[in-house]
Design an enzyme around this catalytic site. Sequence first.
Site, PDB file in Angstrom:
ATOM      1  N   GLU A 143       0.866  -1.185   0.000  1.00 28.53           N
ATOM      2  CA  GLU A 143       0.000   0.000   0.000  1.00 28.53           C
ATOM      3  C   GLU A 143       0.898   1.229   0.000  1.00 28.53           C
ATOM      4  O   GLU A 143       1.908   1.264   0.715  1.00 28.53           O
ATOM      5  CB  GLU A 143      -0.881  -0.004   1.263  1.00 28.53           C
ATOM      6  CG  GLU A 143      -1.704   1.259   1.430  1.00 28.53           C
ATOM      7  CD  GLU A 143      -2.616   1.222   2.666  1.00 28.53           C
ATOM      8  OE1 GLU A 143      -3.141   0.145   3.021  1.00 28.53           O
ATOM      9  OE2 GLU A 143      -2.787   2.298   3.278  1.00 28.53           O
ATOM     10  N   GLU A 148      -2.259  11.929   2.820  1.00 28.56           N
ATOM     11  CA  GLU A 148      -3.131  11.426   3.876  1.00 28.56           C
ATOM     12  C   GLU A 148      -2.845  12.133   5.198  1.00 28.56           C
ATOM     13  O   GLU A 148      -1.714  12.532   5.473  1.00 28.56           O
ATOM     14  CB  GLU A 148      -2.894   9.913   4.060  1.00 28.56           C
ATOM     15  CG  GLU A 148      -3.836   9.267   5.058  1.00 28.56           C
ATOM     16  CD  GLU A 148      -3.635   7.766   5.183  1.00 28.56           C
ATOM     17  OE1 GLU A 148      -2.497   7.300   4.992  1.00 28.56           O
ATOM     18  OE2 GLU A 148      -4.618   7.069   5.488  1.00 28.56           O
TER      19      GLU A 148
END
Length: 353
Positions: A143, A148
């Site tokens: 990932e 974020e």
Amino acid sequence: MIRPRATTLALGAAAAFTINLAQATSDYRIVEVYNSSNFFQEFDFFDQPDPTNGFVEYVNATTANVEGLAGFTEGGVYLGVDYTSQTTTGRKSTRVSSKKAFTGGLFIADIAHMPAGGSRNTDSCGIWPAYWMFGPNWPLGGEIDILEGVNTQESNSITLHTGEGCSMSNKGSLGSTKLVQPDCQGNIGCAQETASTENYGAGFNRQGGGVYALEWTDSAISAWFFPRNSSLTAQLTASGSSSGRSTSHGLSAPDTSTFGQPLATFVGGSNCSLSKHFEDHNIVFDTTFCGDWAGKIWSNDSTCSALAAKCEDYVGANPEKFSDAYWLVKEIRIYQKQDGSNASRRRAVGFSA
Ligand SMILES: *[C@@H]1O[C@H](CO)[C@@H](O)[C@H](O)[C@H]1NC(C)=O
Ligand SMILES: *[C@@H]1O[C@H](CO)[C@@H](O)[C@H](O)[C@H]1NC(C)=O
Ligand SMILES: *[C@@H]1O[C@H](CO)[C@@H](O)[C@H](O)[C@H]1NC(C)=O
Ligand SMILES: *[C@@H]1O[C@H](CO)[C@@H](O)[C@H](O)[C@H]1NC(C)=O
Ligand SMILES: *[C@@H]1O[C@H](CO)[C@@H](O)[C@H](O)[C@H]1NC(C)=O
Ligand SMILES: *[C@@H]1O[C@H](CO)[C@@H](O)[C@H](O)[C@H]1NC(C)=O
């Protein structure tokens, strides 16, 4: 302009290529362009329960359309949340993922706005936005969290997650970026905390966002941020090209050696084989609330915990706080190499350019 193809491409890892080395300053070739012309054909809505346990109800394409949670605005793709209704079960929101999966490449995302709580990050309590990509059998396929953060966070955290046996060096990252810890395994992952307040949240939005460039090769995963007014943003995007600021590039191959020092780079080396830990990533944009990150550290945040004892109570009771909790994606361009390295592997998709 697209450089003429000197080679024949056969799909699969063993494909043989020839390349004119004299011209190989950048051997990237455009493979996908996602913009308002095709975005909703190329991305699926995810409407299952949030795997990160957010206080959220991800809606399907029909509901998103009918309720105005996704669509087009200001020349871009809008992906938002409900900001009119109180809820005790989870705020309606959108999460989309690309139908196509990619292994390696250069991902140029022109983003004009990201989810925030208003003009200051201290107003973003409860919000957890992410632009990221991930592979099958999480965390084995890897990932990459490109953009974020949560709550009152001021700048971007760039993080990888993998299976066991992947430890990263950050050699080459901007000096102000901090590697929290090198082992990328599992939920915690290996995060690099960046320092600029222009690259995240309210600061990102104030100057019109910009370009996140992510380069993923067999040796390293690197991310750059170029603010809206930078010359690289003009060079790398359609809005730059059409405004006449771009010299010539259009969709031709960008050269990452001209990008400057990355905001964050993760170097594999002998402690992490990238080709073993990262493959077949779908690209995702989402906005969730509370859950395993924003909710878990709510009580550690003095600004947020002063608003309500629990993240869910605040997010459920105050819809009007979330009118700025939207993504505005202008364009994503994806380039891959054609030199036969594994970073150019690409499954089951043909050239569209
Ligand atoms: C989207 O990208 C394609 C390919 O570059 C281009 O032909 C099209 O005009 C773009 N659409 C918009 C709305 O910019
Ligand atoms: C979309 O979600 C709504 C609300 O849950 C549901 O009524 C509808 O059947 C769904 N549509 C599709 C195509 O799944
Ligand atoms: C870009 O805008 C910022 C303020 O948002 C300003 O500080 C900076 O000087 C500008 N840079 C260029 C190259 O115009
Ligand atoms: C691998 O990890 C060890 C132990 O942390 C470290 O000493 C070494 O420098 C690393 N090697 C590379 C190539 O990053
Ligand atoms: C948050 O607070 C809890 C309890 O006080 C503590 O155990 C935890 O380490 C803190 N987490 C962070 C990220 O500061
Ligand atoms: C590509 O992957 C194959 C299989 O994982 C491996 O044997 C080969 O060495 C890799 N090639 C390069 C150039 O990394």
